[in-house]
Design a protein around this motif. Sequence first.
Motif, short mmCIF file in Angstrom:
data_model
loop_
_atom_site.label_atom_id
_atom_site.label_comp_id
_atom_site.label_asym_id
_atom_site.label_seq_id
_atom_site.Cartn_x
_atom_site.Cartn_y
_atom_site.Cartn_z
N TYR A 195 10.02 3.98 4.90
CA TYR A 195 8.64 3.59 5.28
C TYR A 195 7.89 4.94 5.03
N CYS A 196 8.59 6.03 5.45
CA CYS A 196 7.82 7.25 5.69
C CYS A 196 7.61 7.74 4.00
N MET A 197 8.68 7.36 3.35
CA MET A 197 8.44 8.06 1.70
C MET A 197 7.60 7.09 0.91
N VAL A 198 7.65 5.83 1.14
CA VAL A 198 7.06 5.03 0.31
C VAL A 198 5.79 4.38 0.64
N PHE A 199 5.55 4.02 1.84
CA PHE A 199 4.39 3.62 2.47
C PHE A 199 3.29 4.28 3.19
N ILE A 200 3.78 5.32 4.03
CA ILE A 200 2.92 5.73 4.85
C ILE A 200 1.82 6.74 4.17
N GLY A 201 2.09 7.23 2.76
CA GLY A 201 1.15 7.83 2.21
C GLY A 201 -0.09 6.99 1.63
N LYS A 202 0.33 5.65 1.55
CA LYS A 202 -0.94 4.88 1.03
C LYS A 202 -1.70 4.52 2.29
N SER A 203 -1.41 4.41 3.58
CA SER A 203 -2.20 4.30 4.83
C SER A 203 -1.29 4.23 5.81
N PHE A 204 -1.64 4.50 7.08
CA PHE A 204 -1.03 4.35 8.27
C PHE A 204 -0.44 3.09 8.55
N LEU A 205 -1.19 2.25 8.49
CA LEU A 205 -1.15 0.78 8.77
C LEU A 205 -0.10 0.02 7.92
N PRO A 206 0.91 -0.48 8.67
CA PRO A 206 1.73 -1.45 7.69
C PRO A 206 1.08 -2.60 7.12
N ILE A 207 0.14 -3.21 7.64
CA ILE A 207 -0.75 -4.29 6.93
C ILE A 207 -1.50 -3.88 5.75
#
Length: 133
Positions: free
Chosen positions: A84-96
Amino acid sequence: MNTFWNTWHSRVLALLRIIVGFLIFWHGTQKLLGYPPAENLHGELSNLLLMAGILEFFGGILLFVGLFTRWTAFVLSGMMAVAYCMVFIGKSFLPIVNGGELAALYCFVYFYIFFAGGGAWSIDNYIAAKKGI
């Protein structure tokens, strides 16, 4: 009514463990064996994706049967937190927004299983019963 909840709690926990083990196993087969085919996985895997595939494949099997359940769930929970931290959080903090809902959900389901154990239908439970624990 408490008898009902106490009776079914361990069984439903086992069902949760079996289902998430089954699901993560197939993520591992996609990375390691190319089946089922994945649109975003082509060519040679990076070391990180290879390690994730190994953890998903073997972790899925261990969770499915309920062997070394707590520690397998702990490792998989950490893996999903890192993903999650490496792939997604850089795009936005919110998972949705960032598309990381599945990684976040897996992370906390595995974390719950780490604390709750394998449930009624696990090899760990069978071994504990044989030892009288």
